[in-house]
Design a protein around this motif. Structure first.
Motif, PDB file in Angstrom:
ATOM      1  N   SER A  58       1.286   7.230  -0.406  1.00 32.00           N
ATOM      2  CA  SER A  58       1.978   8.151  -0.988  1.00 32.00           C
ATOM      3  C   SER A  58       1.125   9.299  -1.889  1.00 32.00           C
ATOM      4  O   SER A  58       1.042  10.526  -1.580  1.00 32.00           O
ATOM      5  CB  SER A  58       2.878   7.710  -1.861  1.00 32.00           C
ATOM      6  N   ASP A  59      -0.068   8.754  -2.424  1.00 32.53           N
ATOM      7  CA  ASP A  59      -1.120   9.353  -2.978  1.00 32.53           C
ATOM      8  C   ASP A  59      -1.863  10.364  -2.045  1.00 32.53           C
ATOM      9  O   ASP A  59      -2.204  11.548  -2.469  1.00 32.53           O
ATOM     10  CB  ASP A  59      -2.039   8.758  -3.751  1.00 32.53           C
ATOM     11  N   VAL A  60      -2.253   9.955  -0.820  1.00 35.53           N
ATOM     12  CA  VAL A  60      -2.858  10.904  -0.119  1.00 35.53           C
ATOM     13  C   VAL A  60      -2.185  11.532   1.211  1.00 35.53           C
ATOM     14  O   VAL A  60      -2.556  12.240   1.860  1.00 35.53           O
ATOM     15  CB  VAL A  60      -3.989   9.836   0.607  1.00 35.53           C
TER      16      VAL A  60
ATOM     17  N   ASN B  70      -0.250  21.042  -1.568  1.00 36.12           N
ATOM     18  CA  ASN B  70       0.631  21.553  -2.470  1.00 36.12           C
ATOM     19  C   ASN B  70       1.900  22.029  -1.801  1.00 36.12           C
ATOM     20  O   ASN B  70       3.055  21.902  -2.393  1.00 36.12           O
ATOM     21  CB  ASN B  70       0.355  22.551  -3.371  1.00 36.12           C
TER      22      ASN B  70
ATOM     23  N   VAL C 149       6.187  15.005  -0.351  1.00 34.47           N
ATOM     24  CA  VAL C 149       6.115  13.539  -0.315  1.00 34.47           C
ATOM     25  C   VAL C 149       7.456  12.752  -0.894  1.00 34.47           C
ATOM     26  O   VAL C 149       7.553  13.118  -2.185  1.00 34.47           O
ATOM     27  CB  VAL C 149       4.761  13.021  -0.569  1.00 34.47           C
ATOM     28  N   SER C 150       8.165  12.055  -0.228  1.00 34.98           N
ATOM     29  CA  SER C 150       9.000  11.304  -0.951  1.00 34.98           C
ATOM     30  C   SER C 150       9.359   9.873  -0.228  1.00 34.98           C
ATOM     31  O   SER C 150       8.832   9.651   0.849  1.00 34.98           O
ATOM     32  CB  SER C 150      10.405  12.321  -0.602  1.00 34.98           C
ATOM     33  N   ARG C 151       9.889   9.041  -1.085  1.00 31.68           N
ATOM     34  CA  ARG C 151      10.245   7.746  -0.610  1.00 31.68           C
ATOM     35  C   ARG C 151      11.672   7.550  -0.575  1.00 31.68           C
ATOM     36  O   ARG C 151      12.293   7.361  -1.562  1.00 31.68           O
ATOM     37  CB  ARG C 151       9.652   6.644  -1.652  1.00 31.68           C
TER      38      ARG C 151
ATOM     39  N   GLN D 148       0.654  -1.129  -0.048  1.00 27.84           N
ATOM     40  CA  GLN D 148      -0.064   0.063   0.036  1.00 27.84           C
ATOM     41  C   GLN D 148       0.926   1.267  -0.039  1.00 27.84           C
ATOM     42  O   GLN D 148       0.424   2.367   0.296  1.00 27.84           O
ATOM     43  CB  GLN D 148      -0.943   0.193   1.314  1.00 27.84           C
TER      44      GLN D 148
ATOM     45  N   GLN E  45       2.327   2.954  -2.551  1.00 29.07           N
ATOM     46  CA  GLN E  45       1.761   3.950  -3.555  1.00 29.07           C
ATOM     47  C   GLN E  45       0.652   4.545  -3.044  1.00 29.07           C
ATOM     48  O   GLN E  45       0.493   5.875  -3.176  1.00 29.07           O
ATOM     49  CB  GLN E  45       1.833   3.292  -4.951  1.00 29.07           C
ATOM     50  N   ALA E  46      -0.351   3.795  -2.543  1.00 27.89           N
ATOM     51  CA  ALA E  46      -1.789   4.453  -2.140  1.00 27.89           C
ATOM     52  C   ALA E  46      -1.573   5.438  -0.971  1.00 27.89           C
ATOM     53  O   ALA E  46      -2.205   6.403  -1.009  1.00 27.89           O
ATOM     54  CB  ALA E  46      -2.609   3.269  -1.740  1.00 27.89           C
TER      55      ALA E  46
ATOM     56  N   THR F 178      -3.358  14.512   3.619  1.00 26.78           N
ATOM     57  CA  THR F 178      -3.651  14.318   4.853  1.00 26.78           C
ATOM     58  C   THR F 178      -2.906  15.115   5.857  1.00 26.78           C
ATOM     59  O   THR F 178      -3.140  15.748   6.869  1.00 26.78           O
ATOM     60  CB  THR F 178      -3.360  12.855   5.014  1.00 26.78           C
TER      61      THR F 178
END
Length: 399
Positions: A239-241, A252, A256-258, A234, A236-237, A245
């Motif tokens: 990361s999208d929110v 904006n 967000v980074s990995r 999960q 990617q999911a 949140t």
């Protein structure tokens, strides 16, 4: 009318022995020619081996640290000013269903770190002061190289854990009750020093203090960076929110980074550099092949009398071609074997120096050996054909 006797056939072993004559009689020239091939093969094997060892070590690091770490940090506003995360950001991110753990750090603004009170104010060494949650180390898979991490007691008092680079810049090698630094005008005891944090390099240049202790230095309680661990499937999911949140009013303004992507990008950049070095190794191998060809051409010119004598004794043109082509192949094979050995030793030495497990792909060695035979064959074709075309009388007449 009697038919002329058929020339004797040379067995493969005889061809090899005849081909070695030129190598034994001119050892220095053979060595220098083989050295050109060896340099090319050694560079190619070493480049592939070191790159493979590095990738294997990176894969092991990622397996250990995990690839499910996501970070949400304060970015910039539309006008280019530094944005801020709300105080509730950490709690809101923790409500995302696939998120398994949340931790955070908060920048303590306008607070500097000095080794002593005698250091000029402008010499900050680029060290930032951060309030840190107690579960931060677990979130970023960090380790303490000296001393201990903050706990419920030390987080309330003037105690700090230094990042690896911060400790080095301050000239501190070990943590202990007698080791102190000046943070925001107050003395803090260095209770721990972190090992380099692969997934959170920003912590390497930080002085980390407890959330409660930071409040005494004017910390406003807003997190600067939030670290989350999610279910692997999960990521990617989440990361999208994650941005929306953490800051619903201005998603904006959240970066967000990995962090594991940075290591993967580093690996990709290393692969591109490896291809460049392989190209240079191929050029070195080609130069070595030209050296072999040059050696064989000179050998034919110097051994015209030998060629003429063998032709007079019944050697066929095919046997002369086989002799010189075999000599060229042996010369290249010697260089290839020596180069593969040197490349393997170089790879093992560098990997052990970096505390990696040496990895030498079999295809690199086999490919290198094949390349040497191809180079040797191509380099020996012209000299072999030229030698076979010499007539016995012309060759014997050569002084």
């Amino acid at each position: 009318m009697t038919r002329p006797p058929r020339p004797a056939r040379l067995r493969p072993g005889d061809v090899v022995r005849v081909g070695m004559v030129g190598l034994r009689t001119r050892p220095l020239r053979a060595f220098l020619s083989a050295l050109g091939i060896a340099i090319g093969i050694a560079s190619m094997v070493a480049v592939v081996g070191i790159s493979s060892s590095s990738r294997a070590e990176l894969d092991r690091t990622l397996d250990t640290l995990g690839t499910n770490l996501l970070t949400a940090s304060a970015g910039t506003t539309l006008v280019g000013e530094q944005a801020q995360l709300p105080e509730t950001a950490e709690a809101m991110v923790g409500r995302i269903r696939p998120v398994r753990s949340v931790s955070a750090v908060g920048r303590v603004e306008d607070t500097k770190v000095y080794r002593t009170g005698e250091i000029p104010a402008e010499q900050t060494n680029g060290i930032g002061v951060y309030a840190a949650r107690l579960d931060l180390l677990e979130a970023v898979a960090g380790k303490v190289s000296s001393g201990t991490w903050l706990n419920a007691a030390t987080s309330r008092y003037p105690a700090t854990v230094l990042g690896s680079a911060a400790a080095q810049r301050l000239g501190i090698g070990r943590a202990g009750p007698d080791t102190r630094v000046l943070i925001g005008g107050e003395w803090f005891t260095v209770v721990g020093i972190l090992a380099p944090a692969a997934l959170a390099p920003e912590l390497d240049t930080a002085a980390l203090i407890g959330w409660e202790a930071a409040a005494a230095l004017g910390f406003d309680g807003r997190p600067t960076t939030i670290y989350t661990r999610s279910q692997d499937s999960q990521v990617q999911a989440v990361s999208d929110v994650l941005g929306a949140t953490a800051n619903p009013e201005a998603p904006n303004e959240v970066d967000v980074s990995r962090p594991s992507d940075a290591l993967t990008a580093k690996q990709a950049a290393g692969e591109a550099f490896t291809r460049l070095l392989l190209g240079l190794g191929a050029v070195a191998l080609l130069v070595g092949g030209v050296g072999v060809a040059n050696t064989m051409v000179i050998s034919v010119l110097e051994r015209r009398a030998e060629i003429g004598l063998r032709r007079s004794l019944g050697a066929t043109r095919a046997q002369i071609r086989a002799q010189f082509l075999t000599e060229s192949l042996l010369l290249a094979a010697l260089g290839g074997l020596g180069g593969a050995l040197l490349g393997a030793i170089g790879t093992a030495g560098y990997a052990l120096l970096q505390q990696w497990t040496p990895v030498i792909p079999l295809w690199a060695v086999v490919g290198g050996a094949t390349a040497t035979l191809v180079i040797g064959g191509l380099a020996g074709i012209y000299p072999a054909v030229r030698a076979s075309r010499l007539s016995p009388t012309e060759a014997l007449a050569t002084p």
